[in-house]
Design a protein around this motif. Structure first.
Motif, PDB file in Angstrom:
ATOM      1  N   LEU A 276       0.831  -1.206   0.000  1.00 16.58           N
ATOM      2  CA  LEU A 276       0.000   0.000   0.000  1.00 16.58           C
ATOM      3  C   LEU A 276       0.867   1.259   0.000  1.00 16.58           C
ATOM      4  O   LEU A 276       0.519   2.273  -0.615  1.00 16.58           O
ATOM      5  CB  LEU A 276      -0.923  -0.021   1.212  1.00 16.58           C
ATOM      6  N   MET A 277       2.018   1.201   0.689  1.00 16.31           N
ATOM      7  CA  MET A 277       2.930   2.336   0.686  1.00 16.31           C
ATOM      8  C   MET A 277       3.482   2.616  -0.703  1.00 16.31           C
ATOM      9  O   MET A 277       3.818   3.762  -1.030  1.00 16.31           O
ATOM     10  CB  MET A 277       4.085   2.097   1.658  1.00 16.31           C
ATOM     11  N   ALA A 278       3.587   1.583  -1.542  1.00 18.93           N
ATOM     12  CA  ALA A 278       4.023   1.811  -2.928  1.00 18.93           C
ATOM     13  C   ALA A 278       3.021   2.710  -3.654  1.00 18.93           C
ATOM     14  O   ALA A 278       3.401   3.587  -4.440  1.00 18.93           O
ATOM     15  CB  ALA A 278       4.175   0.475  -3.658  1.00 18.93           C
ATOM     16  N   LEU A 279       1.735   2.522  -3.350  1.00 20.20           N
ATOM     17  CA  LEU A 279       0.714   3.380  -3.962  1.00 20.20           C
ATOM     18  C   LEU A 279       0.789   4.804  -3.427  1.00 20.20           C
ATOM     19  O   LEU A 279       0.313   5.735  -4.065  1.00 20.20           O
ATOM     20  CB  LEU A 279      -0.675   2.808  -3.680  1.00 20.20           C
ATOM     21  N   ALA A 280       1.397   4.983  -2.246  1.00 22.94           N
ATOM     22  CA  ALA A 280       1.536   6.324  -1.676  1.00 22.94           C
ATOM     23  C   ALA A 280       2.463   7.204  -2.496  1.00 22.94           C
ATOM     24  O   ALA A 280       2.493   8.426  -2.312  1.00 22.94           O
ATOM     25  CB  ALA A 280       2.049   6.230  -0.238  1.00 22.94           C
ATOM     26  N   ALA A 281       3.234   6.602  -3.407  1.00 26.45           N
ATOM     27  CA  ALA A 281       4.106   7.372  -4.299  1.00 26.45           C
ATOM     28  C   ALA A 281       3.362   7.863  -5.536  1.00 26.45           C
ATOM     29  O   ALA A 281       3.920   8.653  -6.324  1.00 26.45           O
ATOM     30  CB  ALA A 281       5.308   6.532  -4.713  1.00 26.45           C
ATOM     31  N   LEU A 282       2.114   7.412  -5.722  1.00 27.87           N
ATOM     32  CA  LEU A 282       1.352   7.786  -6.914  1.00 27.87           C
ATOM     33  C   LEU A 282       1.210   9.302  -7.095  1.00 27.87           C
ATOM     34  O   LEU A 282       1.316   9.808  -8.217  1.00 27.87           O
ATOM     35  CB  LEU A 282      -0.024   7.118  -6.873  1.00 27.87           C
ATOM     36  N   PRO A 283       0.965  10.083  -6.036  1.00 25.93           N
ATOM     37  CA  PRO A 283       0.837  11.534  -6.236  1.00 25.93           C
ATOM     38  C   PRO A 283       2.080  12.187  -6.851  1.00 25.93           C
ATOM     39  O   PRO A 283       1.964  13.175  -7.587  1.00 25.93           O
ATOM     40  CB  PRO A 283       0.599  12.068  -4.817  1.00 25.93           C
ATOM     41  N   LEU A 284       3.267  11.642  -6.564  1.00 27.81           N
ATOM     42  CA  LEU A 284       4.480  12.211  -7.152  1.00 27.81           C
ATOM     43  C   LEU A 284       4.472  12.037  -8.662  1.00 27.81           C
ATOM     44  O   LEU A 284       4.821  12.961  -9.418  1.00 27.81           O
ATOM     45  CB  LEU A 284       5.725  11.538  -6.555  1.00 27.81           C
ATOM     46  N   VAL A 285       4.058  10.854  -9.119  1.00 29.18           N
ATOM     47  CA  VAL A 285       3.994  10.589 -10.554  1.00 29.18           C
ATOM     48  C   VAL A 285       2.932  11.468 -11.208  1.00 29.18           C
ATOM     49  O   VAL A 285       3.159  12.072 -12.266  1.00 29.18           O
ATOM     50  CB  VAL A 285       3.693   9.096 -10.812  1.00 29.18           C
ATOM     51  N   GLY A 298      -7.449  12.872  -5.052  1.00 32.73           N
ATOM     52  CA  GLY A 298      -7.783  11.465  -4.832  1.00 32.73           C
ATOM     53  C   GLY A 298      -6.558  10.639  -4.469  1.00 32.73           C
ATOM     54  O   GLY A 298      -6.591   9.809  -3.556  1.00 32.73           O
ATOM     55  N   ALA A 299      -5.461  10.886  -5.194  1.00 26.25           N
ATOM     56  CA  ALA A 299      -4.220  10.169  -4.906  1.00 26.25           C
ATOM     57  C   ALA A 299      -3.664  10.565  -3.541  1.00 26.25           C
ATOM     58  O   ALA A 299      -3.130   9.729  -2.805  1.00 26.25           O
ATOM     59  CB  ALA A 299      -3.194  10.445  -6.005  1.00 26.25           C
ATOM     60  N   ALA A 300      -3.794  11.844  -3.185  1.00 28.51           N
ATOM     61  CA  ALA A 300      -3.312  12.304  -1.881  1.00 28.51           C
ATOM     62  C   ALA A 300      -4.131  11.687  -0.753  1.00 28.51           C
ATOM     63  O   ALA A 300      -3.594  11.345   0.310  1.00 28.51           O
ATOM     64  CB  ALA A 300      -3.374  13.830  -1.808  1.00 28.51           C
ATOM     65  N   LEU A 301      -5.430  11.550  -0.958  1.00 29.60           N
ATOM     66  CA  LEU A 301      -6.288  10.888   0.029  1.00 29.60           C
ATOM     67  C   LEU A 301      -5.818   9.450   0.249  1.00 29.60           C
ATOM     68  O   LEU A 301      -5.704   8.978   1.386  1.00 29.60           O
ATOM     69  CB  LEU A 301      -7.738  10.906  -0.447  1.00 29.60           C
ATOM     70  N   LEU A 302      -5.511   8.751  -0.855  1.00 27.93           N
ATOM     71  CA  LEU A 302      -4.998   7.386  -0.774  1.00 27.93           C
ATOM     72  C   LEU A 302      -3.664   7.347  -0.033  1.00 27.93           C
ATOM     73  O   LEU A 302      -3.410   6.440   0.770  1.00 27.93           O
ATOM     74  CB  LEU A 302      -4.845   6.809  -2.179  1.00 27.93           C
ATOM     75  N   THR A 303      -2.817   8.340  -0.297  1.00 25.93           N
ATOM     76  CA  THR A 303      -1.530   8.410   0.383  1.00 25.93           C
ATOM     77  C   THR A 303      -1.710   8.555   1.891  1.00 25.93           C
ATOM     78  O   THR A 303      -1.011   7.922   2.681  1.00 25.93           O
ATOM     79  CB  THR A 303      -0.699   9.599  -0.155  1.00 25.93           C
ATOM     80  N   GLY A 304      -2.652   9.405   2.288  1.00 23.43           N
ATOM     81  CA  GLY A 304      -2.924   9.561   3.713  1.00 23.43           C
ATOM     82  C   GLY A 304      -3.359   8.257   4.353  1.00 23.43           C
ATOM     83  O   GLY A 304      -2.904   7.898   5.442  1.00 23.43           O
ATOM     84  N   VAL A 305      -4.237   7.522   3.665  1.00 22.34           N
ATOM     85  CA  VAL A 305      -4.693   6.227   4.172  1.00 22.34           C
ATOM     86  C   VAL A 305      -3.519   5.254   4.267  1.00 22.34           C
ATOM     87  O   VAL A 305      -3.334   4.565   5.278  1.00 22.34           O
ATOM     88  CB  VAL A 305      -5.789   5.650   3.258  1.00 22.34           C
ATOM     89  N   ALA A 306      -2.708   5.203   3.207  1.00 20.95           N
ATOM     90  CA  ALA A 306      -1.602   4.243   3.146  1.00 20.95           C
ATOM     91  C   ALA A 306      -0.560   4.503   4.227  1.00 20.95           C
ATOM     92  O   ALA A 306      -0.117   3.571   4.915  1.00 20.95           O
ATOM     93  CB  ALA A 306      -0.947   4.303   1.764  1.00 20.95           C
ATOM     94  N   THR A 307      -0.172   5.760   4.371  1.00 27.14           N
ATOM     95  CA  THR A 307       0.882   6.069   5.338  1.00 27.14           C
ATOM     96  C   THR A 307       0.410   5.820   6.770  1.00 27.14           C
ATOM     97  O   THR A 307       1.176   5.324   7.600  1.00 27.14           O
ATOM     98  CB  THR A 307       1.343   7.528   5.193  1.00 27.14           C
ATOM     99  N   GLU A 308      -0.847   6.113   7.049  1.00 21.27           N
ATOM    100  CA  GLU A 308      -1.331   5.896   8.416  1.00 21.27           C
ATOM    101  C   GLU A 308      -1.528   4.416   8.695  1.00 21.27           C
ATOM    102  O   GLU A 308      -1.263   3.941   9.800  1.00 21.27           O
ATOM    103  CB  GLU A 308      -2.629   6.668   8.638  1.00 21.27           C
TER     104      GLU A 308
END
Length: 392
Positions: A276-285, A298-308
């Motif tokens: 899931l943390m790999a998906l947290a890099a999606l906003p950078l791409v 949407g990607a940032a929301l996913l990043t917040g979920v993944a990192t927490e």
């Protein structure tokens, strides 16, 4: 009391950067002085963290937290006085260094104290509750500091931060843990304690592989998201859009931490957490690809979920699999090496962008960040780690 004290101190901590920035700029009108003050605190914190791990594993963690919170409150009160009386900014440097020292001593103690208070299933719930408090303060703290700074000035906002640390110290003082001090006749030196922590850390591949992965991830994230992000956003989605994206990340983190208070982790949680943390890099791409506000949010929301989700998993696994007497020392190494790459990413991102362009750096940085997380998920010892939910 730990939850209350930590929540109060976190409220002040998330207020501090905004209040300090505008307070220093108010008396100096100089970005150079602001950089000097913040860098001084960061260097002092990093320099003290490993020593703080030795202290927290050697003495009562509640006493350590009470004393460090008291020290942080007094140094922040000193900063407030200097800002309110418009003293020369050079006087802020020793106080910033002192505050950094107290923060460096606090972090390892916090990494270990939860295991002194709860066990079994309570470890995940405690980590999730603290994460909920952290994310709530991450959202409300800067806004509160901004309102206080705009209405009564940065100095008074720092004074409120000082008061929060003093209140936290009073809360921690009400905790009573067993005395952890070793007997004098068989007590090793502090350096021997720290060496033992280092030997354990480097002997456990499941720990240091995650630390290395996050050192790389943090460097790319700090460089691309925090430094190049506003630059790219200024030419694409604008400041308002960027604010919405950052808010979405905070909301995602808060939602995840609240849900994890009730939802039980899988028995082997490390592989899904790292994936899931790999998906947290999606906003950078997406940032490099010029995505609009909707997709970035949407990607940032996913990043917040993944990192927490990862944070709660990692803390629970640490509490479960690292001997309690080593928790703070090992946690100090995890924090230290994982954050040492921050300045590298912040300094290198603009140079790389100037050479190869912001788009290429953002896309490649995001790809690298995702790759290291996926590689870490393949480490056999990490894949085998289990959380026993049958524990009391």
């Amino acid at each position: 009391m730990v939850f209350t004290g930590r929540s109060i101190s976190m409220a002040g901590s998330f207020m501090s950067p905004v209040a300090l920035a505008f307070g220093v700029l108010e008396i100096t009108d100089s970005a150079a002085w602001l950089s000097a003050v913040t860098a001084t605190a960061m260097v002092a914190m990093a320099a003290t963290m490993l020593f703080g791990g030795g202290i927290a594993d050697r003495y009562r963690r509640d006493a350590v937290l009470s004393l460090t919170s008291l020290g942080a409150g007094l140094t922040q009160a000193g900063v407030a006085v200097l800002l309110l009386t418009h003293q020369h900014p050079v006087l802020l440097l020793p106080l910033a260094a002192s505050n950094g020292v107290f923060q460096g001593l606090t972090i390892p103690a916090l990494r270990g104290i939860v295991s002194n208070l709860v066990a079994g299933r309570g470890l995940q719930r405690a980590s999730s509750l603290l994460a909920s408090a952290r994310n709530t303060n991450r959202i409300l703290g800067p806004a509160t500091a901004g309102l206080l700074t705009a209405s009564i000035g940065g100095g008074w906002a720092i004074a409120a931060d000082a008061a929060s640390f003093l209140l936290a110290a009073a809360c921690f003082a009400r905790i009573s843990l067993p005395d952890r001090r070793p007997r004098a006749k068989d007590s090793p030196t502090m350096l021997a304690d720290m060496a033992e922590g280092w030997r354990y850390f480097k002997s456990q591949q499941w720990i240091w592989s995650v630390t290395v992965a996050f050192a790389i991830f943090n460097a790319t994230n700090r460089g691309v998201w925090q430094i190049l992000g506003p630059v790219i956003a200024n030419d694409t989605i604008g400041a308002a859009g960027w604010g919405l994206v950052l808010s979405a990340q905070g909301i995602g983190a808060l939602l995840a931490s609240v849900v994890l208070v009730k939802v039980t982790l899988t028995r082997r949680p490390m592989m899904p957490a790292l994936s899931l943390m790999a998906l947290a890099a999606l906003p950078l791409v997406l940032l490099g690809a010029g995505a609009n506000t909707f997709w970035l949010a949407g990607a940032a929301l996913l990043t917040g979920v993944a990192t927490e989700f990862f944070t709660v998993v990692w803390e629970t696994v640490n509490y479960t699999h690292i001997p309690e007497r080593l928790l703070s020392r090992v946690g100090a190494h995890d924090e230290f090496w994982g954050t040492l790459s921050f300045p590298l990413g912040q300094m290198s991102a603009p140079l790389l962008a100037a050479a190869f362009g912001t788009t290429a750096v953002a896309v490649i940085g995001g790809t690298v960040a995702a790759t290291v997380m996926l590689l870490a998920s393949l480490v056999p010892s990490l894949r085998r780690i289990e959380i026993n939910h049958d524990d009391a």
